[in-house]
Design a protein around this motif. Structure first.
Motif, PDB file in Angstrom:
ATOM      1  N   PRO A  65      12.753  -5.135   4.848  1.00 35.30           N
ATOM      2  CA  PRO A  65      11.973  -5.907   3.871  1.00 35.30           C
ATOM      3  C   PRO A  65      10.719  -5.177   3.398  1.00 35.30           C
ATOM      4  N   ILE A  66      10.064  -4.422   4.299  1.00 35.82           N
ATOM      5  CA  ILE A  66       8.870  -3.660   3.904  1.00 35.82           C
ATOM      6  C   ILE A  66       9.260  -2.616   2.862  1.00 35.82           C
ATOM      7  N   ALA A  67      10.379  -1.915   3.118  1.00 40.06           N
ATOM      8  CA  ALA A  67      10.842  -0.893   2.189  1.00 40.06           C
ATOM      9  C   ALA A  67      11.174  -1.522   0.843  1.00 40.06           C
ATOM     10  N   GLU A  68      11.858  -2.682   0.909  1.00 32.30           N
ATOM     11  CA  GLU A  68      12.267  -3.337  -0.336  1.00 32.30           C
ATOM     12  C   GLU A  68      11.058  -3.733  -1.171  1.00 32.30           C
ATOM     13  N   THR A  69      10.073  -4.384  -0.522  1.00 30.79           N
ATOM     14  CA  THR A  69       8.877  -4.809  -1.245  1.00 30.79           C
ATOM     15  C   THR A  69       8.179  -3.621  -1.891  1.00 30.79           C
ATOM     16  N   ASN A  70       8.029  -2.536  -1.106  1.00 33.04           N
ATOM     17  CA  ASN A  70       7.313  -1.380  -1.640  1.00 33.04           C
ATOM     18  C   ASN A  70       8.076  -0.702  -2.768  1.00 33.04           C
ATOM     19  N   LEU A  71       9.412  -0.654  -2.613  1.00 36.90           N
ATOM     20  CA  LEU A  71      10.218  -0.054  -3.682  1.00 36.90           C
ATOM     21  C   LEU A  71      10.076  -0.854  -4.970  1.00 36.90           C
TER      22      LEU A  71
ATOM     23  N   ALA B 139      -4.601   7.009   5.631  1.00 38.97           N
ATOM     24  CA  ALA B 139      -3.459   6.187   5.277  1.00 38.97           C
ATOM     25  C   ALA B 139      -3.813   5.099   4.268  1.00 38.97           C
ATOM     26  N   SER B 140      -5.109   4.744   4.186  1.00 44.87           N
ATOM     27  CA  SER B 140      -5.472   3.683   3.246  1.00 44.87           C
ATOM     28  C   SER B 140      -5.306   4.158   1.806  1.00 44.87           C
ATOM     29  N   ALA B 141      -5.162   5.483   1.619  1.00 40.95           N
ATOM     30  CA  ALA B 141      -4.902   5.995   0.271  1.00 40.95           C
ATOM     31  C   ALA B 141      -3.425   5.854  -0.105  1.00 40.95           C
ATOM     32  N   PRO B 144       2.391   1.936  -2.669  1.00 41.63           N
ATOM     33  CA  PRO B 144       3.760   1.496  -2.378  1.00 41.63           C
ATOM     34  C   PRO B 144       4.772   2.636  -2.378  1.00 41.63           C
ATOM     35  N   ALA B 145       4.592   3.636  -3.269  1.00 44.25           N
ATOM     36  CA  ALA B 145       5.560   4.735  -3.316  1.00 44.25           C
ATOM     37  C   ALA B 145       5.545   5.514  -2.008  1.00 44.25           C
ATOM     38  N   GLU B 146       4.326   5.739  -1.444  1.00 41.86           N
ATOM     39  CA  GLU B 146       4.222   6.481  -0.189  1.00 41.86           C
ATOM     40  C   GLU B 146       4.847   5.692   0.958  1.00 41.86           C
ATOM     41  N   PHE B 147       4.586   4.377   0.956  1.00 42.91           N
ATOM     42  CA  PHE B 147       5.151   3.578   2.040  1.00 42.91           C
ATOM     43  C   PHE B 147       6.671   3.528   1.964  1.00 42.91           C
ATOM     44  N   LEU B 327       4.018   1.287  10.962  1.00 42.59           N
ATOM     45  CA  LEU B 327       5.363   1.840  10.887  1.00 42.59           C
ATOM     46  C   LEU B 327       5.888   2.080  12.308  1.00 42.59           C
ATOM     47  N   PRO B 328       6.868   1.283  12.733  1.00 42.74           N
ATOM     48  CA  PRO B 328       7.386   1.495  14.080  1.00 42.74           C
ATOM     49  C   PRO B 328       8.256   2.752  14.139  1.00 42.74           C
ATOM     50  N   THR B 329       8.003   3.633  15.102  1.00 44.85           N
ATOM     51  CA  THR B 329       8.801   4.854  15.216  1.00 44.85           C
ATOM     52  C   THR B 329       9.820   4.769  16.340  1.00 44.85           C
ATOM     53  N   SER B 330       9.884   3.642  17.038  1.00 45.29           N
ATOM     54  CA  SER B 330      10.884   3.475  18.088  1.00 45.29           C
ATOM     55  C   SER B 330      11.254   2.006  18.164  1.00 45.29           C
ATOM     56  N   ALA B 331      12.321   1.717  18.890  1.00 42.93           N
ATOM     57  CA  ALA B 331      12.759   0.323  19.008  1.00 42.93           C
ATOM     58  C   ALA B 331      11.665  -0.532  19.636  1.00 42.93           C
TER      59      ALA B 331
END
Lengths: 118, 395
Positions: A65-71, B139-141, B144-147, B327-331
């Motif tokens: 959902p985060i990816a979708e919103t940002n896209l 990161a505050s810069a 949405p495209a970066e995220f 951003l979670p990098t693991s389960a």
């Protein structure tokens, strides 16, 4: 739980199931969630059984959902121009790193399958 | 150093008696769940998530700080003793660790693993504490495209790099997307994949998903395997319970090298600590082959020290990536992210400004948790090793 190994394995198995159901019902109070828990448990079992990794599922559920919103925000701002996705240097760097990681992973896998180390 | 004064503030919160109790409780529960085969730290957090709803956000997150590292300390215990790693991150430790146990050096292997986990975690958490505010301002810069690029990185990396087969990784991703999309779309209000069931309009709770997939799935899997596990050799326990000075000197460089592998990997979204633990294992093994008396294959202490430090170092910086980027990098980090969301505190670049006190208390608790775990694990290493005296079928 320290002395659990003295008992047969059935004990933690049953305990965990009860605890999982209890925890879910206590937090949401909805029986639908209990059915979902059971279904997802079966799905998890099937995935474990066929060695499908579970970590990507969780990553996809939470980041999807985060990816979708940002896209969608990116495309809304750029009025549908896909070029906006790679417009800033940061995004280019990230995609480049991604390409490197995939190449390294593929090379590593080919190599390890050849030498069959470990 | 503004970070240091903030950290000091965090410690003043974390060291209050009630919060120490939460960390301690989290550490014990995390270790207990981690010890159970197949149930790692992600599971520990998922199972304990509903329990913490009764606490205030600070108390709950502080407890997770204990659980987070506790699961990692715990999952190598059964790996070393029974050759059944609690989690995939403990597999590399298990290879040499179990050989040490068979050689009668179980308590030394456990102590090496505990100190390694402590070293890795401590250095990585220090890196996070000092570097996080800096990264947050960078990161505050991010727009949405970066995220989106970051999340795309996480998807491809978890599916292709971590999974044994890219196809299975992709299958898992698609299952995840499908579950994640259920409910009312927040931007347009479109109802998606709810089969007309009104209870699904809000989507499926992340807790239900994690507990169902991880906990219940694992329980069903373990139950289906009963009676299959073979091997009932009894292992003798001999030697001094703790590391000798020579053993300590032997393991020290491996702990540090393992940490060096783990720290950068925590920030890269490749789904966990398998990659750095195996990198560390491979390095120690190659270095060992050049020594006069190669120990690998016969229970090398460095084969335990390196991967264990790498695993915990990864977990440490993964926490940093979670706090700073959201951003979670693991389960495990993914489950923790859902914990943050449950309390209405979305992690990300703005977290340090919005909830600074809470974040610093959490970081301070990570340090406290590591010390608690070291104190819990070192004296009990010989005790855990006694488990080997129990005939295998009873386990």
């Amino acid at each position: 739980m320290g002395e659990a190994p003295a008992h047969p394995q059935a004990v933690p198995v049953a305990g965990i199931s009860v605890f999982a159901g209890l925890g879910i019902y206590a937090s949401t109070g909805s029986t639908v969630d209990l059915w979902l828990l059971l279904l997802l448990g079966l799905l998890g079992f099937l995935m474990r059984r066929h060695e499908v990794p579970l970590a990507p599922v969780l990553i996809a559920v939470i980041l999807g959902p985060i990816a979708e919103t940002n896209l969608r925000n990116t495309l809304a701002i750029s009025q549908g121009d896909l070029g906006a996705l790679v417009a800033s240097p940061t995004t280019v760097v990230i995609y480049a790193l991604l390409a490197v990681a995939v190449v390294l992973a593929v090379v590593g896998k080919v190599r390890s399958s050849r030498s069959a180390d470990v | 150093m503004e970070a240091l004064s903030d950290l000091a503030g965090g410690f003043s919160t974390a060291l209050s008696p009630i919060n120490i109790l939460w960390v301690f409780l989290g550490a014990v529960l995390g270790t207990a769940v981690g010890v159970l085969p197949g149930l790692g730290s992600a599971m520990a957090v998922a199972l304990l998530l509903p329990v913490t709803f009764a606490l205030d956000p600070t108390g709950a997150l502080i407890m997770f700080a204990g659980v987070y590292y506790g699961g990692l300390f715990g999952d190598s215990i059964t790996g070393i003793l029974l050759n059944t790693p609690g989690n995939s991150s403990a597999i590399a430790t298990t290879i040499e660790g179990h050989k040490m146990a068979l050689d009668g050096r179980a308590s030394q292997a456990l102590a090496t693993s505990a100190i390694g986990a402590f070293t890795g975690g401590l250095i990585a958490t220090t890196v996070v504490a000092l570097g996080a505010p800096l990264f947050a301002s960078l990161a505050s810069a991010f727009g949405p495209a970066e995220f989106f690029a970051l999340t795309a990185f996480a998807f491809v990396a978890t599916a292709f790099v971590v999974a044994d087969s890219a196809l299975k990784g992709l299958v898992a991703l698609v299952i995840g997307f499908t579950i994640g999309v259920i409910g009312i779309d927040t931007q347009t209000g479109t109802v998606r994949y709810t089969l007309g069931i009104p209870q699904l309009f809000d989507g499926i709770g992340v807790v239900v998903i994690t507990v169902g997939l991880l906990a219940l799935g694992e329980v069903l899997f373990v139950a289906s395997r009963r009676g299959y596990a073979g091997g009932d050799q009894l292992v003798s326990v001999k030697g001094r319970p703790f590391l000798s000075r020579a053993e300590f000197r032997d393991a020290l460089p491996a702990w540090l090298r393992g940490t060096a592998f783990g720290v950068p990997f925590g920030v890269i979204p490749v789904g966990g600590s398998e990659v750095p633990t195996f990198l560390s294992y491979g390095t120690e093994r190659r270095l060992d082959a050049r020594r006069e008396k190669p120990m690998f294959g016969r229970g090398a202490i460095r084969g335990v020290a390196g991967p264990e430090a790498a695993g915990n170092a990864t977990a440490g910086t993964a926490m940093g990536a979670l706090l700073v980027l959201g951003l979670p990098t693991s389960a495990t980090a993914a489950v923790l992210l859902s914990a943050f969301q449950q309390f209405g505190i979305p992690p990300g670049p703005l977290l340090f400004e919005r909830a600074g006190g809470l974040v610093w208390a959490l970081i301070a608790s990570l340090f406290v948790g590591l010390f608690v775990l070291l104190v819990l694990n070192l004296p009990f290493a010989p005790l855990w090793a006694k488990l080997l005296l129990i005939p295998r079928p009873y386990l």
